[in-house]
Design a protein around this motif. Structure first.
Motif, PDB file in Angstrom:
ATOM      1  N   PRO A  20     -17.649 -10.409   0.535  1.00  0.00           N
ATOM      2  CA  PRO A  20     -17.068  -9.827  -0.684  1.00  0.00           C
ATOM      3  C   PRO A  20     -16.041  -8.729  -0.391  1.00  0.00           C
ATOM      4  CG  PRO A  20     -19.444 -10.021  -0.910  1.00  0.00           C
ATOM      5  CD  PRO A  20     -19.123 -10.333   0.519  1.00  0.00           C
ATOM      6  N   PHE A  21     -16.267  -7.943   0.658  1.00  0.00           N
ATOM      7  CA  PHE A  21     -15.292  -6.915   1.028  1.00  0.00           C
ATOM      8  C   PHE A  21     -13.997  -7.558   1.521  1.00  0.00           C
ATOM      9  CE2 PHE A  21     -19.439  -4.841   1.577  1.00  0.00           C
ATOM     10  CZ  PHE A  21     -19.273  -3.798   0.679  1.00  0.00           C
ATOM     11  N   GLY A  22     -14.135  -8.659   2.233  1.00  0.00           N
ATOM     12  CA  GLY A  22     -12.956  -9.395   2.679  1.00  0.00           C
ATOM     13  C   GLY A  22     -12.183  -9.977   1.505  1.00  0.00           C
ATOM     14  N   GLY A  23     -12.905 -10.493   0.529  1.00  0.00           N
ATOM     15  CA  GLY A  23     -12.240 -11.011  -0.674  1.00  0.00           C
ATOM     16  C   GLY A  23     -11.515  -9.917  -1.422  1.00  0.00           C
ATOM     17  N   PHE A  24     -12.142  -8.751  -1.503  1.00  0.00           N
ATOM     18  CA  PHE A  24     -11.486  -7.605  -2.134  1.00  0.00           C
ATOM     19  C   PHE A  24     -10.237  -7.208  -1.341  1.00  0.00           C
ATOM     20  CE2 PHE A  24     -10.796  -3.017  -2.519  1.00  0.00           C
ATOM     21  CZ  PHE A  24     -10.562  -2.924  -3.873  1.00  0.00           C
ATOM     22  N   ALA A  25     -10.312  -7.223  -0.028  1.00  0.00           N
ATOM     23  CA  ALA A  25      -9.148  -6.878   0.806  1.00  0.00           C
ATOM     24  C   ALA A  25      -8.015  -7.879   0.584  1.00  0.00           C
ATOM     25  CB  ALA A  25      -9.540  -6.817   2.285  1.00  0.00           C
ATOM     26  N   PHE A  26      -8.354  -9.165   0.466  1.00  0.00           N
ATOM     27  CA  PHE A  26      -7.322 -10.162   0.159  1.00  0.00           C
ATOM     28  C   PHE A  26      -6.644  -9.841  -1.165  1.00  0.00           C
ATOM     29  CE2 PHE A  26      -9.652 -13.711   2.682  1.00  0.00           C
ATOM     30  CZ  PHE A  26      -8.883 -13.465   3.811  1.00  0.00           C
ATOM     31  N   ALA A  27      -7.455  -9.609  -2.197  1.00  0.00           N
ATOM     32  CA  ALA A  27      -6.900  -9.315  -3.527  1.00  0.00           C
ATOM     33  C   ALA A  27      -6.063  -8.042  -3.504  1.00  0.00           C
ATOM     34  CB  ALA A  27      -8.032  -9.193  -4.546  1.00  0.00           C
ATOM     35  N   ALA A  28      -6.547  -7.016  -2.819  1.00  0.00           N
ATOM     36  CA  ALA A  28      -5.801  -5.754  -2.731  1.00  0.00           C
ATOM     37  C   ALA A  28      -4.494  -5.945  -1.959  1.00  0.00           C
ATOM     38  CB  ALA A  28      -6.662  -4.676  -2.069  1.00  0.00           C
ATOM     39  N   GLY A  29      -4.530  -6.766  -0.933  1.00  0.00           N
ATOM     40  CA  GLY A  29      -3.309  -7.049  -0.179  1.00  0.00           C
ATOM     41  C   GLY A  29      -2.248  -7.701  -1.042  1.00  0.00           C
ATOM     42  N   TRP A  30      -2.647  -8.714  -1.797  1.00  0.00           N
ATOM     43  CA  TRP A  30      -1.692  -9.370  -2.687  1.00  0.00           C
ATOM     44  C   TRP A  30      -1.225  -8.420  -3.778  1.00  0.00           C
ATOM     45  CZ3 TRP A  30       0.747 -13.360  -1.041  1.00  0.00           C
ATOM     46  CH2 TRP A  30       0.146 -14.239  -0.146  1.00  0.00           C
ATOM     47  N   ALA A  31      -2.131  -7.614  -4.301  1.00  0.00           N
ATOM     48  CA  ALA A  31      -1.774  -6.653  -5.341  1.00  0.00           C
ATOM     49  C   ALA A  31      -0.821  -5.576  -4.807  1.00  0.00           C
ATOM     50  CB  ALA A  31      -3.030  -5.976  -5.909  1.00  0.00           C
ATOM     51  N   SER A  32      -0.905  -5.270  -3.512  1.00  0.00           N
ATOM     52  CA  SER A  32      -0.015  -4.259  -2.934  1.00  0.00           C
ATOM     53  C   SER A  32       1.458  -4.663  -3.012  1.00  0.00           C
ATOM     54  CB  SER A  32      -0.407  -3.963  -1.477  1.00  0.00           C
ATOM     55  OG  SER A  32      -0.001  -5.018  -0.619  1.00  0.00           O
ATOM     56  N   LEU A  33       1.706  -5.932  -3.182  1.00  0.00           N
ATOM     57  CA  LEU A  33       3.099  -6.399  -3.322  1.00  0.00           C
ATOM     58  C   LEU A  33       3.704  -5.968  -4.661  1.00  0.00           C
ATOM     59  CD1 LEU A  33       2.840  -9.994  -1.850  1.00  0.00           C
ATOM     60  CD2 LEU A  33       3.692  -7.929  -0.718  1.00  0.00           C
ATOM     61  N   LEU A  34       2.851  -5.589  -5.609  1.00  0.00           N
ATOM     62  CA  LEU A  34       3.339  -5.171  -6.915  1.00  0.00           C
ATOM     63  C   LEU A  34       3.927  -3.770  -6.906  1.00  0.00           C
ATOM     64  CD1 LEU A  34       0.387  -6.482  -9.106  1.00  0.00           C
ATOM     65  CD2 LEU A  34       2.695  -7.436  -8.976  1.00  0.00           C
ATOM     66  N   PHE A  35       3.557  -2.955  -5.941  1.00  0.00           N
ATOM     67  CA  PHE A  35       3.939  -1.545  -5.957  1.00  0.00           C
ATOM     68  C   PHE A  35       4.902  -1.186  -4.867  1.00  0.00           C
ATOM     69  CE2 PHE A  35      -0.318  -2.032  -7.695  1.00  0.00           C
ATOM     70  CZ  PHE A  35      -0.100  -1.558  -8.966  1.00  0.00           C
TER      71      PHE A  35
END
Length: 129
Positions: free
Chosen positions: A114-129
């Motif tokens: 689950p932490f890895g999944g969160f890291a994936f989502a956060a990585g993709w979300a980091s492209l927004l900022f």
């Protein structure tokens, strides 16, 4: 009283910790070799007693390879080290724990997924900022 450190000396010291954005290509290369090897092992050699773990291995391999390919885009991201670091953490935590759980055929080793999944989502979300 502490001695005063010159700005040039401080910059030289900090350069030790600097990483050029294109180093993510090298990390992607190593990760890609690992993804290919682990995927090949999972397809041709891995024969778990419980067939569910074959599927877990396949999911880990798919996410590993997909996010490794995405690492190639890290140098052109606005914040390459955040994007690359989060995807790498996701690969290690999600795919790594899934590989381990499948290989050992024990779900308790998938606790980091689950932490890895969160890291994936956060990585993709980091492209927004």
């Amino acid at each position: 009283m502490q001695p005063e450190v010159k700005t040039d000396e401080r910059r030289g010291f900090l350069r030790i910790f600097e990483m050029h954005a294109y180093h993510w290509h090298k990390i992607a290369a190593v990760s890609g070799i690992a993804a290919l090897g682990l995927g090949t092992y999972g397809f041709h050699i891995f024969k778990p007693e419980n067939p569910v773990y074959k599927e877990v291995w396949q999911i880990a391999s798919t996410y590993h390879l997909f996010h490794t390919a995405a690492l190639l885009a890290a140098p052109i991201a606005k914040r390459p080290h955040i994007f690359g670091g989060l995807l790498t953490a996701g690969i290690l935590c999600f795919s790594g724990s899934c590989y381990t759980a499948a290989y050992l055929e024990d779900r308790k080793y998938s606790a980091l997924a689950p932490f890895g999944g969160f890291a994936f989502a956060a990585g993709w979300a980091s492209l927004l900022f």
